[in-house]
Design an enzyme around this catalytic site. Structure first.
Site, PDB file in Angstrom:
ATOM      1  N   LYS A  14       8.393 -59.650  65.849  1.00 29.72           N
ATOM      2  CA  LYS A  14       7.573 -59.477  64.616  1.00 29.72           C
ATOM      3  C   LYS A  14       6.349 -60.159  64.724  1.00 29.72           C
ATOM      4  CE  LYS A  14       8.548 -61.903  61.103  1.00 29.72           C
ATOM      5  NZ  LYS A  14       9.026 -62.665  59.867  1.00 29.72           N
ATOM      6  N   ASP A  56       9.022 -57.553  58.389  1.00 32.78           N
ATOM      7  CA  ASP A  56       9.946 -58.481  57.840  1.00 32.78           C
ATOM      8  C   ASP A  56      10.834 -58.091  56.836  1.00 32.78           C
ATOM      9  OD1 ASP A  56       8.222 -57.592  55.636  1.00 32.78           O
ATOM     10  OD2 ASP A  56       7.521 -59.883  55.303  1.00 32.78           O
TER      11      ASP A  56
END
Length: 210
Positions: free
Chosen positions: A120, A138
């Site tokens: 991420k 997220d």
């Protein structure tokens, strides 16, 4: 959500916010990398409050190393897991100097080899700094993608791959920012603000709020 609805979904978000970007404050690619590492299990607001002082004292990898773990920790102690994050920030600063001449690499594998940097974080850096059409998923985006029917998936990687397939190419570069902002401020976790939502009529969520 049907393909034509997905296109309209992003067309409306783009019209409302033509130039979306991260809410993290930074003055260089290195500072964004550090801020994203610090943002794990923390809000952007709390990270910004901490990094204003940190980046004023130590804006570069060299300066972070000089400051040291205790010095970094003193600046970020209001953020969760601050000691482990301070250790990672100093360690990644060392590796950036040793392997990349102090520059943030434009390469996923090289980024993910840095302490505290996962998929991420690498995607955020690649997208925000280098304009790569990648998708950082997220908790906000994971929730929104499943709730709306935009790109359902059982885990963040499945949602990432689904979004990469379904988001029209012309919207892909900014899609991460539109989705995270929409999830943060409109399609919220406990009580989504469906009455304020620009894409309410396109959304598959059955329990819309008034």
């Amino acid at each position: 959500m049907k393909r034509e609805s997905v296109r309209e979904f992003f067309r409306r978000l783009a019209e409302a916010n033509p130039h979306p970007t991260t809410e993290l404050e930074y003055g260089s690619p290195f500072q964004l990398l550090v801020a994203v590492v610090l943002s794990a299990q923390a809000t952007d607001k709390s990270v910004n409050l901490a990094t204003r002082g940190l980046f004023a004292d130590a804006p570069t990898p060299e300066a972070i190393i000089t400051l040291g773990e205790e010095g970094v920790a003193a600046h970020i102690r209001t953020i969760g897991l601050y000691r482990n994050k301070a250790r990672n920030v100093v360690a990644l600063s060392h590796l950036l100097l040793e392997r990349h001449g102090g520059e943030v690499p434009r390469d996923r594998t090289a980024l993910e080899a840095l302490p505290g940097v996962g998929r991420k974080t690498a995607n955020v850096v690649l997208n925000t700094v280098f304009g790569e059409p990648v998708m950082a998923v997220d908790t906000h985006i994971f929730r929104l993608a499943n709730r709306t029917g935009l790109a359902p998936g059982k885990d963040v990687l499945a949602v990432e791959h689904a979004l990469m397939r379904r988001v029209p190419k012309e919207f892909l570069r900014d899609a991460h920012h539109w989705l995270i902002l929409h999830g943060r401020y409109v399609c919220t976790a406990r009580k989504p603000r469906c009455g304020e939502c620009l894409v309410r009529d396109l959304c598959d969520f059955r329990d819309k709020t008034a």
